[in-house]
Every structure is written in C-alpha cells, then in structure tokens.
Motif scaffolding. Structure first.
Motif, PDB file in Angstrom:
ATOM      1  N   LYS A  19      10.889  51.381 -27.568  1.00 45.17           N
ATOM      2  CA  LYS A  19       9.465  51.732 -27.676  1.00 45.17           C
ATOM      3  C   LYS A  19       9.230  53.169 -27.227  1.00 45.17           C
ATOM      4  O   LYS A  19       8.451  53.912 -27.844  1.00 45.17           O
ATOM      5  CB  LYS A  19       8.622  50.759 -26.843  1.00 45.17           C
ATOM      6  N   LEU A  23       7.694  56.242 -29.504  1.00 49.38           N
ATOM      7  CA  LEU A  23       6.596  57.124 -29.108  1.00 49.38           C
ATOM      8  C   LEU A  23       7.019  58.586 -29.174  1.00 49.38           C
ATOM      9  O   LEU A  23       6.210  59.460 -29.518  1.00 49.38           O
ATOM     10  CB  LEU A  23       6.125  56.767 -27.693  1.00 49.38           C
ATOM     11  N   LEU A  34      -6.244  51.450 -26.034  1.00 47.74           N
ATOM     12  CA  LEU A  34      -4.870  51.081 -25.684  1.00 47.74           C
ATOM     13  C   LEU A  34      -4.714  49.571 -25.663  1.00 47.74           C
ATOM     14  O   LEU A  34      -5.440  48.868 -24.948  1.00 47.74           O
ATOM     15  CB  LEU A  34      -4.498  51.646 -24.314  1.00 47.74           C
ATOM     16  N   ALA A  36      -2.370  46.784 -24.315  1.00 47.22           N
ATOM     17  CA  ALA A  36      -1.402  46.753 -23.222  1.00 47.22           C
ATOM     18  C   ALA A  36      -0.876  45.343 -23.014  1.00 47.22           C
ATOM     19  O   ALA A  36      -1.505  44.356 -23.381  1.00 47.22           O
ATOM     20  CB  ALA A  36      -2.055  47.268 -21.932  1.00 47.22           C
ATOM     21  N   TRP A  42       2.573  43.426 -27.958  1.00 48.59           N
ATOM     22  CA  TRP A  42       3.391  44.225 -28.881  1.00 48.59           C
ATOM     23  C   TRP A  42       3.493  43.573 -30.256  1.00 48.59           C
ATOM     24  O   TRP A  42       3.422  44.240 -31.288  1.00 48.59           O
ATOM     25  CB  TRP A  42       4.765  44.374 -28.235  1.00 48.59           C
ATOM     26  N   LEU A  60      -3.652  52.529 -30.002  1.00 50.44           N
ATOM     27  CA  LEU A  60      -2.227  52.707 -29.722  1.00 50.44           C
ATOM     28  C   LEU A  60      -1.740  51.420 -29.090  1.00 50.44           C
ATOM     29  O   LEU A  60      -2.315  50.957 -28.091  1.00 50.44           O
ATOM     30  CB  LEU A  60      -1.994  53.876 -28.766  1.00 50.44           C
ATOM     31  N   ASN A  61      -0.709  50.829 -29.660  1.00 48.25           N
ATOM     32  CA  ASN A  61      -0.129  49.637 -29.052  1.00 48.25           C
ATOM     33  C   ASN A  61       0.877  50.076 -27.996  1.00 48.25           C
ATOM     34  O   ASN A  61       1.964  50.559 -28.306  1.00 48.25           O
ATOM     35  CB  ASN A  61       0.542  48.744 -30.109  1.00 48.25           C
ATOM     36  N   GLY A  62       0.483  49.914 -26.737  1.00 43.41           N
ATOM     37  CA  GLY A  62       1.339  50.267 -25.611  1.00 43.41           C
ATOM     38  C   GLY A  62       2.033  49.067 -25.005  1.00 43.41           C
ATOM     39  O   GLY A  62       2.454  49.118 -23.842  1.00 43.41           O
ATOM     40  N   SER A  72       3.216  46.086 -16.643  1.00 45.33           N
ATOM     41  CA  SER A  72       2.242  46.512 -17.654  1.00 45.33           C
ATOM     42  C   SER A  72       1.182  47.414 -17.032  1.00 45.33           C
ATOM     43  O   SER A  72       0.697  48.358 -17.672  1.00 45.33           O
ATOM     44  CB  SER A  72       1.576  45.295 -18.298  1.00 45.33           C
ATOM     45  N   ILE A  75       2.709  50.871 -16.734  1.00 47.26           N
ATOM     46  CA  ILE A  75       2.767  51.539 -18.032  1.00 47.26           C
ATOM     47  C   ILE A  75       1.370  51.983 -18.465  1.00 47.26           C
ATOM     48  O   ILE A  75       1.194  53.089 -18.998  1.00 47.26           O
ATOM     49  CB  ILE A  75       3.402  50.609 -19.079  1.00 47.26           C
ATOM     50  N   THR A  76       0.355  51.148 -18.223  1.00 48.11           N
ATOM     51  CA  THR A  76      -1.016  51.511 -18.572  1.00 48.11           C
ATOM     52  C   THR A  76      -1.453  52.765 -17.831  1.00 48.11           C
ATOM     53  O   THR A  76      -2.035  53.695 -18.422  1.00 48.11           O
ATOM     54  CB  THR A  76      -1.968  50.343 -18.256  1.00 48.11           C
ATOM     55  N   MET A  79       0.351  55.744 -19.324  1.00 43.34           N
ATOM     56  CA  MET A  79      -0.212  56.103 -20.624  1.00 43.34           C
ATOM     57  C   MET A  79      -1.516  56.888 -20.463  1.00 43.34           C
ATOM     58  O   MET A  79      -1.735  57.915 -21.122  1.00 43.34           O
ATOM     59  CB  MET A  79      -0.475  54.836 -21.451  1.00 43.34           C
TER      60      MET A  79
END
Length: 284
Positions: A19, A23, A34, A36, A42, A60-62, A72, A75-76, A79
């Motif tokens: 992933k 990106l 986003l 998440a 996903w 955007l698929n994060g 998660s 990551i959020t 991002m």
C-alpha cells in the motif's frame, strides 16, 4: 527487481508495504475524505461511490490490511500530517480490529515512510536500510502466498485509483474466521483518543461497523450477544467526542452471497455498502 522482491519492509507486512508503494506511485492530490481502517476498509469500500455521491468529495482509501485500531489511528494521524487537506474520516471496523492494542500502534517509521511515499527517495535505499535475510525470506514466502490466494479467488490484485483493493470475484473461501475473541479494552481507549484528537483538529469522523456473514452469526453468535456488546462498547468509546456512529451489520443490508469470507465482501456488494454509508453521511 521489484517484480520478484517483496516491497521495501517499512512495516514488515507485505500487504501493508504494498500500500505504501502504491501511494508512492499514485500520489494523492489534495484528498479531503479519508477512508481508514484495516482490510475491512481497504476491500469493502468503493471510493468511487463516495466521489460520485458526495459533492466535492475527493476520497483516499487509507486502509491497510492487518491493522488493529491503534495502528489505524497511527496511520490516520500520519496521513493527515502529510495531507492536511483531509477534513473527513470514515473509519470502518469489525471485531477483528479490536483484539489487541498494546503499545503505541506505530506501524512504520513516519519519516522513512514520508521519504518513500512523498519524497521519492530511491527504493533500493530502503531495501538496504531494512535488510534482514530472515525477514526477507519470510516476506518472499508471504508474497507467494498472497499471489496464490489471489489466484484461487481469481482476484486482480491491482488497486483502484483511490487506493481501494477490490475483491472482484465470484469465488469465496468459506467463513475462514472462527469465533472472535473478546475485544481488548485498550482498543476502545485508542479509538476514543483518535476521535477526540480528530475533533480537536477540526476533522469530522464517522465510525461504521462492517457487516458480517449471516452464517458466521448463526454459527458463532446465534443470539447476537457478542455483536450487541461490541456495538455498545463502540458507542460508549465515542460518546462525547462528536464522532458519528452506524452499525451497518445491524442494518442487515447484505445477504450471504455478498461475502467472500466472514468479514470481506465482493466488489459489487462493496458498492452497495458504500452507497448505504454515503446516504447517512449526506444527512449529517
């Protein structure tokens, strides 16, 4: 070289590292929405539906596969730090995402990920930096397994332009998952911390429980006690944060034919689920 090598092991999770490489090669352009979560987000969300149904939405698929909720959350945050245009977060979860949330949840070195994804630092430099023969062998084996699973399911492993990973297949792998363990209380704390932080940063948040296979429910939770308790725990964790919540599993919008296993759904059903979510987002 990279056709045979697994991606640079910033997370040491082949699926998640793929992933990051996606990106890198498909840099997001001012996304403001986003998606998440783990593989539930996903694979189960069709971002094109969001883009086509919510005026001005640039999704955007994060979602990164294999993530717990604290991961998660990490990551959020990463991002949004890198992409401050993000103003809205849709977090899609299942009980599998709240099993163990010990530790910080840091999935990768944020600076190395920034250099890989946003600065275009040469790929070989990350192979050198993270080189370990044992993990390399394991990741090669894991990459082979992922490709074999895709072959069995007859799935094209490509991403959509938004970063979704469609399970566009008529095949399935049975329930695959057995009974779900009780959630880790620290996962609800991590969820609450994320919701509170997003509110402080003036970002809106919606949390959705993804649907589960009807046969899983009848086999492992016939009276619904586990799922009802999980839903209530999520509501309590979000109370007072301003985050919106919807239990899509309780809405019974998908039948058994939608599922490829207990929690993942095929692409045609992802469109159906996303439309249902968007209808609720549109009236917030």
């Amino acid at each position: 070289m990279t056709a045979y090598l697994p991606p640079p092991p910033l997370t040491n999770n082949v699926c998640a590292d793929e992933k990051l490489v996606f990106l890198r090669h498909n840099p997001p352009v001012h996304p403001n929405f986003l998606v998440a979560g783990s593989s539930i987000a996903w694979r189960n969300i069709d971002s094109a539906v969001i883009a086509g149904s919510l005026p001005g939405a640039r999704p955007l698929n994060g979602g990164f596969c294999g993530m717990q909720i604290n991961q998660s959350a990490f990551i959020t945050d990463w991002m949004i730090d890198r992409l401050p245009s993000i103003g809205r977060v849709l977090l899609v979860v299942s009980p599998m995402d709240l099993v163990s949330c010990k530790g910080s949840g840091q999935v990768f070195d944020p600076e190395d990920a920034r250099k890989l994804v946003f600065e275009g630092q040469p790929m070989w430099s990350f192979y050198l930096r993270y080189f370990d023969p044992i993990s390399l062998r394991r990741n090669i084996d894991r990459q082979i397994q992922i490709r074999e699973q895709a072959r069995i399911l007859k799935v094209d492993r490509s991403f959509t332009k938004y970063g979704d990973a469609p399970l566009d297949t008529d095949e399935n792998r049975g329930l695959f998952y057995g009974p779900m363990p009780e959630p880790d209380p620290s996962c609800f704390s991590a969820l609450r911390a994320l919701a509170s932080e997003l509110a402080e940063r003036n970002r809106s948040m919606t949390v959705v429980i993804a649907p589960m296979h009807p046969r899983w429910k009848s086999q492992y939770d016939p009276d619904g006690t586990f799922r009802e308790r999980f839903s209530l725990q999520l509501k309590r964790a979000l109370q007072g944060t301003g985050a919106q919540f919807w239990n899509a599993d309780g809405a019974k919008i998908l039948d058994a034919s939608a599922f490829t296993d207990a929690i993942h759904i095929r692409w045609s059903s992802a469109r159906t689920l996303t439309k249902e979510i968007v209808e609720r987002l549109a009236v917030e």
